[in-house]
Design a protein around this motif. Sequence first.
Motif: not given
Lengths: 990, 442
Positions: A80, A112-114, A121, B156, A147-149, A76, A118, A153, B148
């Motif tokens: 990035k 993976n929501p992250l 974004r 959030t 997923d809210p994350y 990751l 990413l 984004t 996760q």
Amino acid sequence: MPQANENRHIGSKMTDSKYFTTTKKGEIFELKAELNSDKKEKKKEAVKKVIASMTVGKDVSALFPDVVNCMQTDNLELKKLVYLYLMNYAKSQPDMAIMAVNTFVKDCEDPNPLIRALAVRTMGCIRVDKITEYLCEPLRKCLKDEDPYVRKTAAVCVAKLHDINAQLVEDQGFLDTLKDLISDSNPMVVANAVAALSEIAESHPNSNLLDLNPQSINKLLTALNECTEWGQIFILDCLANYTPRDDRESQSICERVTPRLSHANSAVVLSAVKVLMKFMEMLPKDLDYYGTLLKKLAPPLVTLLSAEPELQYVALRNINLIVQKRPEILKHEMKVFFVKYNDPIYVKLEKLDIMIRLASQANIAQVLAELKEYATEVDVDFVRKAVRAIGRCAIKVEQSAERCVSTLLDLIQTKVNYVVQEAIVVIKDIFRKYPNKYESVIATLCENLDSLDEPEARAAMIWIVGEYAERIDNADELLESFLEGFHDESTQVQLQLLTAIVKLFLKKPTETQELVQQVLSLATQDSDNPDLRDRGYIYWRLLSTDPVAAKEVVLAEKPLISEETDLIEPTLLEELICHIGTLASVYHKPPSAFVEGSRGVQHRRLPARAGSGESSESPDVGQPVGAVPDTPPAVIPSQGDLLGDLLNLDLAPPTSSAPTVTPSMQMGAMDLLGGGLDSLMGDESETPHVPSRMETQSPQSPSECSHPELGGDIAGSPAMGAGLASAPVVMPASLGAPVSSGLDDLFDLGGGVGMPTGAFVVPKTIWLPAMKAKGLEISGTFARRAGVIQMELSLTNKAMSVMTDFAIQFNRNSFGLAPAGPLQVLTPLSPNQTTEISLPLSNVGPVMKMEPLNNLQVAVKNNIDVFYFSCQYPISILFVEEGKMERQVFLATWKDIPNDNETQYQIKDCHLNSDAATTRLQSSNIFTIAKRTVEGQDMLYQSIKLTNGIWVLVELRVQTGSPNYMLSVKCRAPEVAQLVYQCYEMVLKN
Amino acid sequence: MIGGLFIYNHKGEVLISRVYRDDIGRNAVDAFRVNVIHARQQVRSPVTNIARTSFFHVKRANIWLAAVTKQNVNAAMVFEFLYKMCDVMTAYFGKISEENIKNNFVLIYELLDEILDFGYPQNSETGALKTFITQQGIKGQHQTKEEQSQITSQVTGQIGWRREGIKYRRNELFLDVLESVNLLMSPQGQVLSAHVSGRVVMKSYLSGMPECKFGMNDKIVIDKQGKGGTTDEAGKSELGGSSGKQSIAIDDCTFHQCVRLSKFDSERSISFIPPDGEYELMRYRTTKDIILPFRVIPLVREVGRTKLEVKVVIKSNFKPSLLAQKIEVSIPTPLNTSGVQVICMKGKAKYKASENAIVWKIKRMAGMKESQISAEIELLPTNDKKKWARPPISMNFEVPFAPSGLKVRYLKVFESKLNYSDHDVIKWVRYIGRSGIYETRC
């Protein structure tokens, strides 16, 4: 888990900074090799080096394909870094950037929501058209992600995409999805959606994108309690754009916003203050809640002053606005604005500004003590401002003036150069505000003449010497000393010197003739500056032709300067209040002044107050919204000021100045028709209006020397209009004029402008009531326009049937008035209709002496009957334009008429000064032949000629400071005297 | 919104440069260096407009942080963000220095990517950030799906400042009430202005997601409860202050974002789920009924034109059982002082020519005591007509109580899911009062 962080900390400690040091040749080549290495670690190291090079500004775009190749990784951190590189260089290598698309699309599907977030974004940050196309589908999915994350984004990504391709966003329907997110269950998603929508809405000023209504506002207010500090700011800033429907809604929003005032984040507090300041506008002032709210605002504003200095600065700039809008909020909080020794300079300067705004009689002693301290500090700008502040206190709080002056004198004694100069500049303003009070200090000022090297201070000092020349024994020597280096001085000083020497000459003509000639020739013949030359010529002409007029012009009483200087203009202030917390409020400029493009060009306004009849605020509130309607009359240039303004302009091409003249003349004419001339004329004589006008012209330069000075000497003087206007009549242009064509232009102009066109017209009165005339109502008045007597009639049909066949006839009367034509009523007058007719009259009809003299008997006929009525006309309609008698003739005639024929009257409660009266009377064809001033009493000698050739001579005595005028009328036909008196009453008081 | 963020060293070299918006070009980096960092004059404003581009900057040691924009951004927000950015960096790698920034530049880029999206600040609480920005890199792969979603819901969520699953063997919390008392007093002993600005700093080492309720002797709350209300639950702290004041009037207070503000507004109760570790719970300001720990009584006599006699008495005004520390009195002397003789009963006094003052230091002093210093100041004759302005006598000290009279009444902790109760938590309360600007005119 904290242990894990410790490890990372140590692990990276000795590694990363080395990337900054590689500066050898062939670096790119080496990097390329490393990027293509098989070893993961080596690859990562290489990418880090690339990023480090990018940061310091090296061009590493050549490595594009190699870096993009590293994108496909599970690491990751590496991912990035590659993304960071992509965002920087994608635009320069659009074709290669396409290579990355697949990875993005794949990542958007990652479990993976992250990683999903990413990808979306980063994609939004790559401004390459081909990539944007691929972005739409993943974005659509992400906006509805579980997923809210990811959703939060994606919300921001819509704004990014809109910035690249607005049309695409609309076509794809992303705006609707974004709107739906406002109802999301997650507060951060709501906040980001609000931020994105607000930004998009800014570039579509008219779209109803945000669609704020009570329901959506309620959602926002709920989210406000739950989201991060930043989210609260987005929401509050968005709320500030909403206009509640009524005061009740306004109050309920305020109630839900006030808790934010206790937030530790200053930006949240300021944004809440913005919402409250705006919505408060709608609350009725007698509401209890209004008072509560006012009280709640002060403590958080004070608390902002204990934040970090940069935030203090932002807070202070905003408080400056709030204090101007609602002084009552902080009026008891003076002490918190006292400057602390350790404050950064920018905080100190802002605090000083607010101190002056809050200064009042109650706290002035404390403020002065502080200011005196500040004047001994080190920072030059700060010290100057402190000295200036002392002067402003003197002007603002009359009771403190004496103490301020003595403080300033103490400061002058320090002999610190810039302190002395600043003190002199403000003392000049104090003289202007309180004439004949503190002139005893002039001697001290004169001692410091030599040390002045700044133009503003020199100009101020010269002004003082000129203004008080009669009290300074060696005024001529002092001014002469300045004259030596005349051409090296700045324009400001030159103009001032010219005026001062002319003043000196008018006060001590015998000793200073040489000096005045010298300065006039320096200003007119040796100078290239048109302003200076023009002013020189005007003085020269005035002095050589009519020294009395010159005195009236140059030594005229100056309007008092205003107390509240450098206030922000009310409409701008309102707009800035709507931008509290933002850059606009820091710069004190509307966003359009510093933002490019369409963004921020929208002007924001405060909402109008709801509730009944309360259009303006109570007088103690300072600059209320209600003050705006007061300004327009002051903006219409009255004649004296128009001339003054023209004098400020370059006079050379008369054609270019003509348009400036016409509007005002038209304005006058229009007003005449409306019967509202008094507002225009009245303005000229009411001195309090003059400073306010000057202020609107130059809100930013309160104590600048040149402006009030010119205004004071020329523009501000009501005498100017009269003085210049009469000039061409008295003397031909060739007479003794030193030069030149430019001057002739000036006098042409003077003649054109100065000649008043209209006299006062009595409002219409009912002459014939409907009940006496079978439903016909006649009201009317008389006027004299451009030499023609007019009878102005309103005919109203109050009967049930149509009226036709109108005609009019006069009985014989004292001055032979008769209709010059038939009564023209064009259409039949239907029921409830009114027609306005202007009937020109001649004075060649049959004559018969009436009782009273101005009585007129009229017959009006229509299809129904003949009606009779009588009315009285003001004698002023008979005053002809050629009523100005030669001086010599006047004297002779006055002596010739027996004293028995002289009648005396008193006009009470007239508040015009003699010059204003002159101007006003002249507009009614009452001409002033001469003016004599004896012991503060102005004697005006005036002549009138009636249409039948009768001359009326008048002496009008005006005692300065007394509202009562003495009027002596001499005429061979003494019967008219009473009518003339009535006419004076009417003209002067209306 | 924020268009870009740059970090420079003292020479103006860029250490970090992150551009968020298309309207900010590379030349912006140089514009700031040339016009602000390398500017000859002192910085006159923290906001600079260069060619229609606005720069906001803050400085930490010799590092410059600059945010750039071309829009009408919320200026207060930008500065708050820059401070936050500093806090985050400090929490990750300690002091903000050139070396630390260079050592952690990859981390900083990662942070900047996370906490600022298209120039909009996102969650910037270190507690939350540390759960997923770790520089361990590989972590992503080893996380379970639950882990996760736990991360994302925390980032959030409503409680973005605290992560789930914190565990301590010993649940413990520390409360520090730190006040600075400011005074300006006339020579006759009249208080011209006095205020206290205070902070409540909390260090919490609590397991789970504890719900906390903080109570103090706030006048509004006490009055509401009336007489015979709840008993004092603080218990653990027997604190100083000479007067047995029941309640204090708070002029204004602000809270950490964890505090539910609407609840405070309606019920005036302070309830929150605290971040882990140290943070500032609240700030407050009071102006009424302040306990002034020291009174200074000055006596200045001019003996002819060349001599000045100064006598200063200080009286401590608090419980005799308490001790004030680090007491320092600074008595200004005229510029033309040529010599000084000092006699003091307690502590040490010295004339410091560089400060134009006699500095009198006392290490410790109990309450309800007084001490005195007298000095003879010889002056050089001058022909300066201007009188000496007599600056005020200033004082520094530290006392173990809150001059505002603030008392912590309770801090209750509830954690329903884990098996520890309010009684199991070990709580510590400490009060420290320091002098702010504490001056007496003479």
